[in-house]
Enzyme design. Structure first.
Site, PDB file in Angstrom:
ATOM      1  N   CYS A 362       0.847  -1.208   0.000  1.00 56.85           N
ATOM      2  CA  CYS A 362       0.000   0.000   0.000  1.00 56.85           C
ATOM      3  C   CYS A 362       0.875   1.248   0.000  1.00 56.85           C
ATOM      4  CB  CYS A 362      -0.934   0.003   1.213  1.00 56.85           C
ATOM      5  SG  CYS A 362      -1.985   1.472   1.293  1.00 56.85           S
ATOM      6  N   CYS A 365      -0.473   4.202   2.055  1.00 56.22           N
ATOM      7  CA  CYS A 365      -0.330   4.113   3.518  1.00 56.22           C
ATOM      8  C   CYS A 365       1.116   4.359   3.952  1.00 56.22           C
ATOM      9  CB  CYS A 365      -0.717   2.726   4.028  1.00 56.22           C
ATOM     10  SG  CYS A 365      -2.295   2.142   3.467  1.00 56.22           S
ATOM     11  N   ASP A 366       2.059   3.718   3.263  1.00 54.35           N
ATOM     12  CA  ASP A 366       3.421   3.609   3.792  1.00 54.35           C
ATOM     13  C   ASP A 366       4.452   4.467   3.067  1.00 54.35           C
ATOM     14  OD1 ASP A 366       2.272   1.691   5.418  1.00 54.35           O
ATOM     15  OD2 ASP A 366       2.691   0.090   4.000  1.00 54.35           O
TER      16      ASP A 366
END
Ligand SMILES: Cc1cc2nc3c(=O)[nH]c(=O)nc-3n(C[C@H](O)[C@H](O)[C@H](O)COP(=O)(O)OP(=O)(O)OC[C@H]3O[C@@H](n4cnc5c(N)ncnc54)[C@H](O)[C@@H]3O)c2cc1C
Length: 540
Positions: A362, A365-366
């Site tokens: 992701c 997200c990261d």
């Protein structure tokens, strides 16, 4: 005060929505805000202004401001700026960092739960938590762009509300607290640490989180131990999956007058929530996936309950159809499977071990963790190109590793990758991901000359396609195609009467617009069949 933010205030539409939500407040909620000049100043300013705005929207929200280092901060061991405590006399719940972006959702929910003095945990979770005998300190590391994080933060906060005597919960923004994130080796979020023990990566169904909290064992060890079951809930239509297909099916089923429930194991929205920008949804030239999801979600909730954190672990088809979820047992007349797909894994050495420590599925997200750092995106399709552009935009030094000699995907994305001069290693596959506690190298092989080399990277973003979430489908013997996708007819019917399929789980072009269309067809067929059960000869 930061001059550029001096005149900041909540937009009028946000005030209206929050004002409505705050009508649910019962008891006073004290937000104790701590800041220190010179540390995260912009966030300090924003949280100060935001908290003041909230207090204007309800007389139940009382805001106090303190400096890190003063007596009050020492009393509650506050050392970081900014920090927000909620009713510290009663609860041990805090935000270390400013709760903006995705986290504004958990922040507002926390205010409401605390004001109502209710954890909103299921009966089973409450029972499990009542067995807790020793203290638990939960830290959930988040980023403000991570759509999965608020769900896990709320899991922790709910537990702290239910057992204020033993559970303390803290949401830590990794961006404002990079040293803490590094100390705990956080490379993907949400990352949950309980009593200094790294327990899980990702947003978990509530009961699984609570089981981990009580036992201090990671979820994988507990799967078989969690008792599915609980109360029987009777509905007409059970929809499994809260992505675009399931949500649309929910609108159509409920509008046909069918009592419907949507069970979602993680958070509402499915893959749409992690799509940075959607440019092929008719009516919008360009819209953030998250925004589109919120608009659909708001509409859905006018018609049908969407139960998040409810993973369906078993389905049965007999006299009724049944779905046994982590928090309940649902019985209905028809079942729509809209479980979508999951990220395909590379299956190379090091991938599993370093997941959460440089290996990510992701980018949204990261990505933040890899600003200015060398990273690779593995894949040659739309998702790989989208991820690479997103990471480049964040400031990562990104290279794409593509197995083929050209991209499979949309021309505008190819143009953007070229315009941004993102380097691509063609005909290249990853052989191994190397690192002790974090990714440090990847070993790659050129598929033409078979030569191997090592690339020094801090992260590997895997974007090599999806696999269907067909575990439930196989349980009851639904017909699958050669790739594992559920076979349906033009109207969403499967080979088993009263069971329908919709969206990515059925294969095909796998887009939001097709998922939505199939959701509508499946719900319409369910309505038709409940009224005229075609599989019973005398009811034709
Ligand atoms: C990075 C990215 C970019 C994309 N960009 C675009 C784009 O620009 N345009 C476009 O049209 N499409 C795009 N897509 C594809 C699009 O998001 C999907 O086609 C669409 O979301 C499919 O919807 P769905 O409802 O079928 O499945 P999903 O969105 O996958 O939703 C399925 C849901 O089911 C839940 N679930 C699974 N198993 C269970 C269970 N056992 N119990 C309970 N719940 C369960 C999952 O948690 C999930 O929320 C993109 C996808 C990605 C990943």
């Amino acid at each position: 005060m930061n001059d550029s933010l001096k005149n900041w205030s909540l937009p009028e539409d946000a005030k209206k929505i929050l004002g409505e939500r705050f009508k649910q407040l019962k008891e006073k909620v004290f937000l104790e805000v701590f800041t220190k000049d010179g540390v995260n100043d912009q966030f300090n300013t924003l949280i100060t202004l935001f908290a003041k705005e909230l207090s204007k929207l309800s007389d139940k929200i009382i805001v106090n401001f303190y400096k890190v280092g003063d007596d009050f901060s020492k009393k509650y061991a506050v050392t970081r700026s900014p920090t927000v405590l909620f009713n510290p006399e009663k609860y041990s719940i805090r935000y270390t960092g400013a709760p903006f972006g995705e986290e504004s959702r958990s922040f507002i929910d926390a205010i409401i739960m605390i004001s109502q003095r209710k954890s909103f945990l299921s009966k089973e979770s409450k029972e499990m938590l009542s067995q807790l005998k020793e203290p638990r300190d939960v830290k959930v590391f988040v980023t403000l762009s991570c759509p999965y994080c608020p769900g896990q933060v709320l899991n922790a906060f709910k537990a702290a509300i239910e057992r204020p005597d033993l559970v303390s919960a803290e949401a830590v923004d990794s961006m404002e607290n990079t040293d803490l994130a590094q100390k705990h080796n956080v490379g993907a979020v949400p990352h949950t640490i309980i009593n200094d023990q790294s327990i899980s990566h990702g947003f978990e169904p509530e009961q699984r989180f609570v089981a981990e909290l009580v036992t201090l064992k990671p979820a994988e060890d507990l799967i078989g131990e969690i008792q599915a079951g609980g109360e029987h809930v009777h509905v007409d239509v059970i929809i499994i999956g809260g992505g675009p297909a399931g949500l649309t099916a929910g609108i159509y089923a409920a509008r046909s007058g069918l009592k419907t429930v949507i069970l979602e194991k993680a958070m509402v929205g499915g893959q749409m929530s992690i799509t940075p920008m959607v440019e092929n949804w008719p009516g919008f030239r360009s819209i953030a996936g998250k925004q589109l999801m919120e608009m659909i979600n708001a509409q859905v909730r006018d018609y049908v309950p969407v139960l998040e954190g409810q993973e369906v672990v078993e389905i049965k088809v007999g006299k009724h159809v049944e779905a046994i979820a982590t928090g309940g047992h649902f019985v209905g007349q028809a079942l729509i499977l809209a479980t979508g797909t999951s990220h395909r894994h590379l299956g190379v050495a090091g991938e599993e071990k370093l997941y959460g420590h440089g290996v990510s599925y992701c980018a949204t997200c990261d990505g933040y963790f890899y600003k200015n750092k060398p990273v690779v995106v593995v894949g040659g399709g739309n998702t790989a190109m989208t991820d690479a552009l997103y990471l480049k935009n964040l400031g990562a030094k990104v290279t794409i590793l593509a197995r083929g000699s050209e991209f499979r995907g949309e021309q505008p994305l190819k143009n953007s990758v070229e315009r941004e001069k993102i380097p691509v290693l063609w005909n290249t596959e990853i052989v191994e991901i190397i690192g002790d506690s974090r990714v440090t190298y990847v070993k790659v092989k050129n598929r033409k000359d078979e030569k191997e080399k090592e690339l020094k990277v801090d992260a590997v973003f895997v974007a090599i396609g999806e696999v269907p979430n067909n575990q439930l489908a196989t349980q009851i013997g639904l017909k699958l195609d050669g790739y594992g996708y559920v076979q349906i007819d033009r109207l969403g019917r499967t080979n088993i009467p009263r069971v329908y399929g919709a969206g990515d789980i059925t294969g095909g072009v796998r887009q939001i617009v097709t998922a939505v269309g199939e959701g509508a067809s499946a719900a319409s067929s369910a309505f038709e069949d409940i009224s005229h059960p075609y599989w019973l000869p005398n009811k034709k």
